[in-house]
Design a protein around this motif. Structure first.
Motif, PDB file in Angstrom:
ATOM      1  N   UNK A  20       1.907  16.077  13.123  1.00  0.00           N
ATOM      2  CA  UNK A  20       3.042  15.246  12.705  1.00  0.00           C
ATOM      3  C   UNK A  20       2.550  14.173  11.739  1.00  0.00           C
ATOM      4  N   UNK A  21       3.495  13.621  10.966  1.00  0.00           N
ATOM      5  CA  UNK A  21       3.196  12.467  10.125  1.00  0.00           C
ATOM      6  C   UNK A  21       3.285  11.168  10.925  1.00  0.00           C
ATOM      7  N   UNK A  22       2.551  10.158  10.471  1.00  0.00           N
ATOM      8  CA  UNK A  22       2.743   8.798  10.971  1.00  0.00           C
ATOM      9  C   UNK A  22       3.864   8.111  10.204  1.00  0.00           C
ATOM     10  N   UNK A  23       3.915   8.360   8.878  1.00  0.00           N
ATOM     11  CA  UNK A  23       4.932   7.691   8.062  1.00  0.00           C
ATOM     12  C   UNK A  23       6.208   8.526   7.971  1.00  0.00           C
ATOM     13  N   UNK A  24       7.147   8.066   7.146  1.00  0.00           N
ATOM     14  CA  UNK A  24       8.465   8.689   7.020  1.00  0.00           C
ATOM     15  C   UNK A  24       8.580   9.412   5.688  1.00  0.00           C
ATOM     16  N   UNK A  25       9.428  10.460   5.643  1.00  0.00           N
ATOM     17  CA  UNK A  25       9.600  11.279   4.442  1.00  0.00           C
ATOM     18  C   UNK A  25      11.083  11.543   4.187  1.00  0.00           C
ATOM     19  N   UNK A  26      11.347  12.283   3.114  1.00  0.00           N
ATOM     20  CA  UNK A  26      12.723  12.679   2.808  1.00  0.00           C
ATOM     21  C   UNK A  26      13.361  13.545   3.888  1.00  0.00           C
ATOM     22  N   UNK A  27      12.566  14.069   4.812  1.00  0.00           N
ATOM     23  CA  UNK A  27      13.113  14.914   5.867  1.00  0.00           C
ATOM     24  C   UNK A  27      13.974  14.131   6.854  1.00  0.00           C
TER      25      UNK A  27
END
Length: 405
Positions: free
Chosen positions: A347-354
């Motif tokens: 998983x990512x730690x930060x945020x994305x367009x998803x």
């Protein structure tokens, strides 16, 4: 040669081409809402790669297409960047785009023009292989993500009625396969005091002291937040990112205070819960009735390069998909076919367009991108050419892998 062997060979053949395209993009500044020049460049690169269609949407994002299948698969890269910050922290020109030592150097190389460069190569590979399968493959090069992640996709889905069946974010994952990340939101708190002359502070009520108590309450709230039940995304977090305290003069008790909060949301948390927690903790800390102060979610209203008016609340929902989802399985199978091993799934730690495609609109998605998450927003940003080649191959392989599921 098998299809995965052909894709591997072409990704290797276009290794330098991919790196050069990334270098060209890095050399063009593209801060959020100022992306026109890099968007024009990307249109040219996609046309040169032989895409079937290339257009610019109302907000300024570039949409490329390869194929004409009944299902829609979209690969996404945001092509805006944060600013460079203090230039003294950089050891080289942030916009040099230099290619050396197996890396491309400069702002946006990992976050996240590297994904865009690999996408262009993948489109070229699919065209040269004559891909005509069940997927129409879209490549979206989106704007304003750094300021308001997902708004570009909220616009595409809700205003232009473009809704893919599956989405792949090419944000940096160190060539791992990601299936979720925490959501986020921004919260503004406004506290009121009563001003009086600074020589007799007991006559007033200090908004500054309320703000101090409120900040410590937020610190405690962060400690009290719990991880999701699956313990996949981890705990939510909250922090005070800005504070502002004002009064009539420097010789007066402050009658206004503002705290700006960054809240990360794990699975099961939403905006209503987060706002109620902030209201409760601050009320207990200050002794004020919750109706006497403001806890609100601001709106993002910046105008982009096309001058199209569009805005949204600063709320970005959490998302994840199951490890046994067909998209995850296809990604794992495609990676194994290409490279002889399964990818790390994380998983990512930060945020994305998803947050928009999947958190808001429930379209299944995964992440797979070149470069490291730790490079994002950091000085001396780089991306590995090896990663660019791996990702170009993975993106070209995924439509074929999906058709086997």
């Amino acid at each position: 040669m098998t299809i995965h062997e052909q894709i591997r060979a072409k990704a290797a053949e276009y290794r330098d081409y991919t790196a050069l395209n990334l270098s060209k993009m890095v050399q063009v500044k593209s801060y959020s809402s100022q992306e026109e020049d890099v968007c024009r460049l990307i249109v040219t690169l996609c046309e040169e790669a032989g895409f079937d269609e290339v257009r610019i949407d109302g907000l300024g994002s570039v949409i490329g297409r390869v194929g004409n299948g009944p299902k829609k698969l979209a690969f996404d890269a945001h092509i805006d960047t944060v600013e460079v910050g203090n230039l003294k922290n950089w050891n080289f020109d942030p916009f040099s785009g230099e290619i050396k030592d197996g890396k491309v150097w400069g702002r946006g190389s990992s976050d996240q023009k590297g994904g865009a460069a690999s996408m262009i190569t993948a489109g070229r590979i699919l065209k040269e292989l004559g891909y005509g399968g069940e997927y129409t493959v879209y490549f979206t090069f989106t704007v304003m993500e750094e300021d308001c992640d997902g708004m570009c996709w909220k616009y595409l889905i809700e205003e232009e009625k473009f809704r893919p069946d599956l989405v792949v974010s090419t944000e940096p994952t160190s060539c791992r396969l990601y299936r979720g990340h925490r959501g986020r939101m921004e919260i503004r708190v406004i506290l009121k005091g009563i001003s009086c002359h600074g020589s007799a502070p007991e006559r007033g009520v200090s908004a500054a002291y309320k703000a101090a108590k409120a900040a410590l309450a937020i610190e405690q709230l962060n400690k009290d937040l719990q991880p999701d039940a699956e313990k996949f995304l981890g705990k939510g977090t909250i922090t005070v990112s800005q504070m502002d305290v004002k009064g009539p003069s420097q010789c007066a008790v402050a009658d206004y205070a503002m705290l700006y909060l960054d809240r990360r949301l794990t699975w099961g948390e939403d905006a209503e819960l987060a706002i109620s927690q902030v209201r409760d903790y601050i009320s207990k800390a200050t002794g004020d009735d919750p109706s006497s102060f403001v806890v609100e979610m601001p709106n993002y209203e910046k105008i982009g390069w096309t001058k199209k008016e569009y805005s949204q609340e600063l709320y970005f929902p959490t998302w994840k998909i199951d490890a046994d989802h067909q998209l995850v399985k296809a990604g794992v199978a495609g990676h194994e076919a290409l490279f002889g091993k399964k990818p790390v799934v994380d998983k990512w730690t930060f945020s994305t367009n998803l947050v928009a495609t999947t958190g808001r609109h429930k379209i299944p998605a995964i992440g797979f991108g070149p470069g490291d998450e730790s490079q994002a927003h950091a000085p001396n940003e780089i991306n590995r050419v090896d990663d660019l080649e791996i990702c170009a191959a993975f993106y070209a392989m995924l439509p074929y892998s999906l058709e086997k599921k």
